[in-house]
Design a protein around this motif. Structure first.
Motif, PDB file in Angstrom:
ATOM      1  N   LEU A  64      39.149  30.843  36.492  1.00  0.00           N
ATOM      2  CA  LEU A  64      38.730  30.428  35.141  1.00  0.00           C
ATOM      3  C   LEU A  64      37.638  31.344  34.611  1.00  0.00           C
ATOM      4  O   LEU A  64      37.732  31.882  33.519  1.00  0.00           O
ATOM      5  CB  LEU A  64      38.180  29.001  35.180  1.00  0.00           C
ATOM      6  CG  LEU A  64      39.152  27.855  35.017  1.00  0.00           C
ATOM      7  CD1 LEU A  64      38.383  26.565  34.990  1.00  0.00           C
ATOM      8  CD2 LEU A  64      39.978  27.996  33.759  1.00  0.00           C
ATOM      9  N   ILE A  65      36.560  31.491  35.396  1.00  0.00           N
ATOM     10  CA  ILE A  65      35.461  32.364  34.997  1.00  0.00           C
ATOM     11  C   ILE A  65      35.220  33.310  36.166  1.00  0.00           C
ATOM     12  O   ILE A  65      34.292  33.107  36.947  1.00  0.00           O
ATOM     13  CB  ILE A  65      34.192  31.555  34.667  1.00  0.00           C
ATOM     14  CG1 ILE A  65      34.527  30.403  33.726  1.00  0.00           C
ATOM     15  CG2 ILE A  65      33.121  32.430  34.049  1.00  0.00           C
ATOM     16  CD1 ILE A  65      33.362  29.517  33.417  1.00  0.00           C
ATOM     17  N   PRO A  66      36.060  34.340  36.319  1.00  0.00           N
ATOM     18  CA  PRO A  66      35.958  35.191  37.504  1.00  0.00           C
ATOM     19  C   PRO A  66      34.573  35.829  37.672  1.00  0.00           C
ATOM     20  O   PRO A  66      34.111  35.971  38.793  1.00  0.00           O
ATOM     21  CB  PRO A  66      37.043  36.240  37.289  1.00  0.00           C
ATOM     22  CG  PRO A  66      37.601  36.014  35.958  1.00  0.00           C
ATOM     23  CD  PRO A  66      37.191  34.692  35.466  1.00  0.00           C
ATOM     24  N   ASP A  67      33.914  36.187  36.577  1.00  0.00           N
ATOM     25  CA  ASP A  67      32.600  36.829  36.711  1.00  0.00           C
ATOM     26  C   ASP A  67      31.590  35.905  37.382  1.00  0.00           C
ATOM     27  O   ASP A  67      30.567  36.344  37.882  1.00  0.00           O
ATOM     28  CB  ASP A  67      32.034  37.199  35.329  1.00  0.00           C
ATOM     29  CG  ASP A  67      32.733  38.405  34.773  1.00  0.00           C
ATOM     30  OD1 ASP A  67      33.726  38.818  35.392  1.00  0.00           O
ATOM     31  OD2 ASP A  67      32.292  38.928  33.743  1.00  0.00           O
ATOM     32  N   PHE A  68      31.887  34.612  37.339  1.00  0.00           N
ATOM     33  CA  PHE A  68      30.936  33.637  37.830  1.00  0.00           C
ATOM     34  C   PHE A  68      31.513  32.918  39.049  1.00  0.00           C
ATOM     35  O   PHE A  68      30.873  32.055  39.615  1.00  0.00           O
ATOM     36  CB  PHE A  68      30.652  32.663  36.681  1.00  0.00           C
ATOM     37  CG  PHE A  68      29.445  31.808  36.858  1.00  0.00           C
ATOM     38  CD1 PHE A  68      28.292  32.333  37.391  1.00  0.00           C
ATOM     39  CD2 PHE A  68      29.454  30.477  36.479  1.00  0.00           C
ATOM     40  CE1 PHE A  68      27.173  31.551  37.556  1.00  0.00           C
ATOM     41  CE2 PHE A  68      28.348  29.687  36.641  1.00  0.00           C
ATOM     42  CZ  PHE A  68      27.202  30.228  37.186  1.00  0.00           C
ATOM     43  N   VAL A  70      34.083  30.882  39.221  1.00  0.00           N
ATOM     44  CA  VAL A  70      34.632  29.539  39.029  1.00  0.00           C
ATOM     45  C   VAL A  70      36.137  29.646  38.862  1.00  0.00           C
ATOM     46  O   VAL A  70      36.617  30.459  38.079  1.00  0.00           O
ATOM     47  CB  VAL A  70      34.022  28.867  37.786  1.00  0.00           C
ATOM     48  CG1 VAL A  70      34.626  27.498  37.579  1.00  0.00           C
ATOM     49  CG2 VAL A  70      32.526  28.774  37.924  1.00  0.00           C
ATOM     50  N   ILE A 128      32.477  23.719  41.275  1.00  0.00           N
ATOM     51  CA  ILE A 128      32.153  23.452  39.873  1.00  0.00           C
ATOM     52  C   ILE A 128      33.163  22.467  39.280  1.00  0.00           C
ATOM     53  O   ILE A 128      32.805  21.579  38.506  1.00  0.00           O
ATOM     54  CB  ILE A 128      32.100  24.764  39.065  1.00  0.00           C
ATOM     55  CG1 ILE A 128      30.920  25.609  39.541  1.00  0.00           C
ATOM     56  CG2 ILE A 128      31.992  24.499  37.587  1.00  0.00           C
ATOM     57  CD1 ILE A 128      29.563  25.053  39.237  1.00  0.00           C
ATOM     58  N   ILE A 129      34.436  22.640  39.659  1.00  0.00           N
ATOM     59  CA  ILE A 129      35.445  21.705  39.163  1.00  0.00           C
ATOM     60  C   ILE A 129      35.182  20.305  39.733  1.00  0.00           C
ATOM     61  O   ILE A 129      35.277  19.287  39.039  1.00  0.00           O
ATOM     62  CB  ILE A 129      36.864  22.177  39.561  1.00  0.00           C
ATOM     63  CG1 ILE A 129      37.120  23.569  39.000  1.00  0.00           C
ATOM     64  CG2 ILE A 129      37.922  21.211  39.075  1.00  0.00           C
ATOM     65  CD1 ILE A 129      37.141  23.642  37.518  1.00  0.00           C
ATOM     66  N   ALA A 179      26.298  29.163  46.138  1.00  0.00           N
ATOM     67  CA  ALA A 179      27.018  30.291  45.542  1.00  0.00           C
ATOM     68  C   ALA A 179      26.190  31.564  45.663  1.00  0.00           C
ATOM     69  O   ALA A 179      26.717  32.648  45.950  1.00  0.00           O
ATOM     70  CB  ALA A 179      27.335  29.998  44.087  1.00  0.00           C
ATOM     71  N   TRP A 189      31.173  36.479  43.876  1.00  0.00           N
ATOM     72  CA  TRP A 189      30.837  35.127  43.434  1.00  0.00           C
ATOM     73  C   TRP A 189      31.993  34.203  43.751  1.00  0.00           C
ATOM     74  O   TRP A 189      33.133  34.517  43.424  1.00  0.00           O
ATOM     75  CB  TRP A 189      30.580  35.087  41.928  1.00  0.00           C
ATOM     76  CG  TRP A 189      29.286  35.688  41.561  1.00  0.00           C
ATOM     77  CD1 TRP A 189      29.080  36.876  40.919  1.00  0.00           C
ATOM     78  CD2 TRP A 189      27.992  35.130  41.795  1.00  0.00           C
ATOM     79  NE1 TRP A 189      27.744  37.094  40.771  1.00  0.00           N
ATOM     80  CE2 TRP A 189      27.050  36.051  41.289  1.00  0.00           C
ATOM     81  CE3 TRP A 189      27.542  33.970  42.403  1.00  0.00           C
ATOM     82  CZ2 TRP A 189      25.689  35.821  41.365  1.00  0.00           C
ATOM     83  CZ3 TRP A 189      26.183  33.748  42.478  1.00  0.00           C
ATOM     84  CH2 TRP A 189      25.272  34.663  41.965  1.00  0.00           C
TER      85      TRP A 189
END
Lengths: 508, 499
Positions: A64-68, A70, A128-129, A179, A189
């Motif tokens: 979903l948010i690869p840079d982070f 998630v 996170i999910i 994380a 991450w």
């Protein structure tokens, strides 16, 4: 169907959105149908589940948010499978037996959203999910308690929300720190729980992180001394709210311990055995005594919930296959039994408009079916052999005996104390002379009420006599987890205490 | 004898000035149209402003990263581009809120729109320069326009708000000027990149060492100036009164756009100090951040008016973000912009909901326009409105998956990564306190019975307002889907400009 978990999570949410369009008078039928389909889907999940496989199954992963780090990451193993099924079952049965007359449509829509968050929490494999569903589950519950509850409903709802919200924010800091540590070790991450499992943390990190997660989970369980929100929430919530709260929402806390704390921080968990066992025994004995002192029948069951959650916590920290499997099994048992008890109390409340035991007495003569079902559920709650409650409680005590015989004996008083307060409820409510004129006019269970309770009775007896189909997949996953905790543990004490399971346990 | 100066037009790189010039020209066009025909409807001006902002947005997007222009006074780096984009986007969200169904005084004057565009040009100058004088000019242009915009809302407490804001703003301007003067005295320059070089040399002792008192003095004076602008404790006292006096959308606007501009300048100035190794600048910012978020939260708890509650809550959010400033890491700076980009929609949406409920003449009770009671039982009167407002409140409280949550965890993650775990815990606890007052409104809307005069909750509703609120709702709910591109764009732009 490889994506059955996504369907399980989002089907109720989509149905909830569409539910806004359904006419008020048909809303209830709509809700029951949707919940039934959802339940059948979860049964299908069970049938297509490979019991021999101890790992995660039906895994889905979309970044979903690869840079982070998630990602949308779902999966189910033996531990979460049955909790999911219980969540869908209790939603269905709760809706069937629901007696709410006003704003039924809002209630149905809210329940469907709540069902999404409940299933989501138990199948999420991304922290996170998981956190997202965990927090979202508070909102529908806030509305259910606040809109349909008793006179102090707003206070109870806000107390419930703020307590859990505050705890989970501390947990969030813990998640973020995990994380960060993962990023330091690997340069990537990731919030994936399975990635975090692979990390071996130094003991002081483990202790701090264990503490952060503990606050989040312990408030939800609720562990003594964070349990004060629970009697309020139960006291004010409508029947359906209490059923879902006791059966499913409380399990999120104990599930969090199995999913996060134990496998991620094995050394810290071993160090925490004594304090947690101590708190659990306080929960078992103290709340049982409080339960005995209650005049309100619903409060008795609310406090008995806390007492039973103490048993579950004790089992989790037994650090062997018997204790943890028994504890997961006890989560299911407590979910079904306390859910049924809250429904039963709700049914008598609808008839009498009071929950005070002194107003009852001699109901058994007027409502025989009701009395029988209530009696069976009481026995299961107390932990009578051949009921579901016995299996879990017995395994937990067996497991914890290896850690500390004395504490096990203290915890074993839960069966005696449980018998004291539950049987006194039974005596005050069902037997003796009829003192209240209103009791004479009571009508026995309607067919709908009967049919929503009978499946629960059958489950309680079936799994009490033959728990193997449920216990085996749980046991497989728990054993895999223990083996892996044993390997991961750093300190020799932890290595010694965490038992690698040798033999296949058989419980008949 | 003076030498004639030869400057080639190319070396001026006038394109760097284009965005501001577009806004200023747009303002002048609006004034000229008013000269020609006085009786034009406000909708014309709103749409014109929107179009001008649209062109402005395009001009900013067309800029190249890391260019200087106009005697090296203009500096177009990644930060200045993203902040200009955010300023313009926020303004585009704000301006259609003038199209209420009822007639409000200030929007009948075309001057409102001209001033609004001048203000935007001011903000753009502020963020697109590292020259302390141009920053000052930009700041004052924007602030003076903003004071006037507040006062145009024709009410006694609007004048009070404008005068209060003006007085505080003038004080801040004084501090800024004095701080800049000390910087100039220390380094002989007002260009921040030269200031940094000279200061580094003087502090390392390569050339004549700088007195510590001067470094202290300059940073403290500048910090006070920006603490006023960012409404940090203890310089926040103007904010609630000014927000209350200003019209609701303008209050929402003030809690986002001017702060973005002020943050950019703060990153440039205080980031420089921290990079130079002046650790106590970082410490002071951290102390201010913790005090701001905590005390503003406590104050918000006891408010009886939703608008004042939102004012304190936006002070608290500012405290949250200032903490990211103190980290002085690329992630921290990204967090600032990410947070505001996400916060902008939710907060403007919430203020727009208040704006809908604003009665033209009467107040809800003697003291307040928007007390909590006004929204009691809103679910029974306008269910959709109550749900939307509830979403905004949950988002502000940081409930996932709504927009502000992602900003919050990014800030907290940045704090954890920089080694400030205690800061992340303080942030977590503050979010828990904050949940109470946001929840209070949710409780009023969903769980209480309506009281008298509740028809005002949809008094001002009109299609444009609904469109803006709808947009804000979508941006709030669907944040999970656009956070990734947003983070990677912001991170890229900020790391490209070296922060």
């Amino acid at each position: 169907m490889e994506n059955i978990l996504s369907i399980l999570v989002f089907f109720p949410a989509v149905a909830g959105l569409l539910g806004f369009v359904v006419d008020k008078k048909s809303a209830r039928a709509y809700g029951i149908t949707v919940a039934a389909i959802e339940f059948l889907l979860s049964l299908w999940l069970w049938f297509s589940f490979d019991s021999a496989n101890a790992g995660m199954q039906f895994v889905e992963m979309i970044p979903l948010i690869p840079d982070f780090g998630v990602s949308y990451y779902l999966g189910v193993d033996g531990i979460s499978l049955f909790i999911v099924i219980m969540a869908t079952l209790m939603t269905l049965i709760g809706m069937m037996s629901m007696s709410i007359k006003e704003n039924v449509k809002n209630m149905i829509v809210t329940l469907l959203f709540l069902e999404m968050t409940m299933v989501g929490v138990f199948v999420a494999l991304d922290a996170i999910i998981f956190y997202l569903f965990w927090e979202l589950s508070l909102v529908p519950m806030l509305y259910i308690v606040g809109a349909w509850g008793g006179p102090l409903r707003v206070y109870a709802a806000i107390k419930f929300f703020l307590y859990t919200f505050a705890g989970s924010l501390i947990m969030l800091v813990g998640l973020l720190f995990m994380a960060y540590v993962y990023h330091n070790l690997t340069g990537v991450w990731s919030f994936a729980i399975t990635d975090w499992y692979a990390m071996v943390l130094p003991v002081n990190y483990q202790l701090w992180l264990f503490a952060a997660f503990f606050i989040g989970f312990a408030i939800k369980v609720p562990m003594f001394p964070f349990h004060t929100w629970l009697p309020y929430a139960h006291g004010q919530a409508p029947t359906i709210g209490s059923v879902i709260l006791a059966a499913v929402l409380l399990k999120m806390g104990t599930y969090g311990f199995v999913r996060f704390s134990l496998p991620m921080f094995p050394d810290a968990s071993v160090m925490a055995i004594t304090p947690i066992a101590f708190i659990s025994i306080i929960m078992i004995i103290y709340t049982a005594m409080v339960a005995y002192a209650q005049k309100d029948i619903k409060q008795v069951i609310a406090y008995s919930s806390v007492s039973h959650m103490g048993i579950i916590m004790l089992g989790l920290f037994a650090m062997n296959a018997e204790g943890i499997s028994g504890s997961v099994f006890q989560m299911l048992a407590h979910g079904i039994v306390s859910g049924a008890l809250f429904m039963l109390v709700g049914m008598i409340y609808d008839r009498m408009h009071t929950k005070e035991m002194s107003k009852f007495g001699g109901i058994a003569a007027v409502m025989p079916k009701y009395a029988v079902i209530f009696g069976i559920m009481t026995m299961a709650s107390v932990g009578l052999p051949l009921t579901m409650g016995f299996v879990g409680e017995f395994l937990v005590l067996l497991g914890f005996y290896e850690i500390s015989p004395i504490m096990t004996i203290l915890a074993g008083t839960s069966i005696i104390l449980g018998a004291v307060y539950m049987l006194s409820v039974l005596k005050k409510t069902f037997f003796g002379p009829i003192t209240n004129e209103a009791v004479k006019k009571l009508k026995d269970l309607t067919p709908l009420e009967t049919w929503s309770l009978v499946p629960l009775v059958l489950i309680v007896i079936w799994l009490g006599v033959y728990p193997k189909p449920v216990l085996e997949p749980i046991d497989n996953s728990v054993k895999a987890m223990l083996t892996f905790m044993h390997e991961k543990a750093i300190t020799p004490e932890a290595k010694e205490i965490i038992k690698v399971p040798q033999t296949i346990m058989e419980v008949k | 004898m003076l030498q004639p100066i030869n400057v080639s037009l190319e070396s001026l790189n006038l394109i760097t000035l284009a965005p501001m010039l577009i806004a200023i020209a747009g303002g002048l066009i609006i004034l000229i149209i008013d000269l020609i025909n006085e009786k034009l409807h406000k909708s014309l001006y709103v749409m014109l402003t929107l179009l001008i902002l649209f062109i402005d947005f395009g001009a900013v997007l067309g800029l190249n990263v890391n260019e200087r222009g106009f005697f090296d006074v203009m500096m177009i780096d990644g930060i200045s581009i993203i902040s200009q984009l955010m300023v313009i986007a926020g303004s585009m969200l704000f301006i259609p809120l003038a199209l209420t169904s009822k007639r409000f005084h200030e929007f009948e004057y075309p001057e409102f729109f001209a001033l609004f565009l001048f203000m935007i040009a001011g903000f753009q100058f502020m963020v697109a320069s590292d020259n302390l004088i141009l920053i000052f000019v930009g700041l004052e242009t924007a602030s003076l326009s903003l004071y006037t915009l507040i006062a145009l809302h024709n009410r006694s407490n609007s004048y009070e708000a404008a005068v209060k804001y003006f007085t505080m703003g003038a004080l801040a301007a004084g501090f800024f000027a004095m701080g800049s003067a000390v910087v100039y005295a220390m380094t002989g320059s007002i260009e921040l990149y030269q200031v940094a070089e000279v200061l580094a040399a003087r502090m390392s002792g390569a050339i004549e060492p700088v007195p510590v008192i001067a470094v202290l003095g300059s940073s403290i004076l500048l910090m006070v100036a920006f603490a006023f602008k960012l409404s940090l404790f203890p310089f926040h006292t103007w904010a609630p009164d000014v927000y209350e006096g200003a019209s609701a959308p303008l209050a929402g606007y003030m809690s986002v756009v001017p702060k973005i501009a002020a943050f950019v300048v703060s990153i440039r100035i205080f980031g420089m100090y921290i990079d130079l190794g002046v650790e106590w600048v970082r410490d002071i910012i951290l102390v201010l951040a913790v005090l701001t978020m905590t005390l503003a939260n406590v104050m918000a708890l006891v408010q009886q008016d939703v608008k004042r509650m939102l004012a304190y809550s936006s002070i608290s959010h500012a405290g949250f973000i200032v903490a990211a400033l103190a980290l002085d890491t690329t992630e921290g700076n990204t967090a600032i912009f990410l947070y505001y980009a996400l916060f902008m929609f939710t907060n403007l949406g919430a203020f727009a909901m208040l704006w809908i409920s604003r009665h033209k003449v009467r107040r809800f009770n003697n003291r307040y326009d928007h007390p909590y009671e006004k929204f009691a039982g809103m679910i029974k009167i306008v269910p959709m409105g109550a749900v939307v407002m509830g979403l905004f409140m949950l988002s502000l409280a940081g409930v996932p998956p709504f927009s502000v949550f992602w900003g919050k965890i990014y800030v907290m993650q940045a704090a954890v990564n920089a080694g400030y775990i205690w800061l992340a815990i303080v942030m977590g606890l503050n979010s828990a306190i904050a949940a109470y007052y946001y929840l209070k409104l949710v409780v009023y809307m969903f769980l209480k019975e309506p009281v008298k005069d509740v028809d005002t909750v949809y008094y001002n509703i009109s299609k444009p307002l609904m469109a803006i609120i709808g947009l804000a709702t979508v941006a709030t709910v669907a944040a999970i889907f656009y956070v990734q591109p947003l983070i990677s764009y912001l991170y890229y732009m900020i790391s490209a400009s070296g922060y």
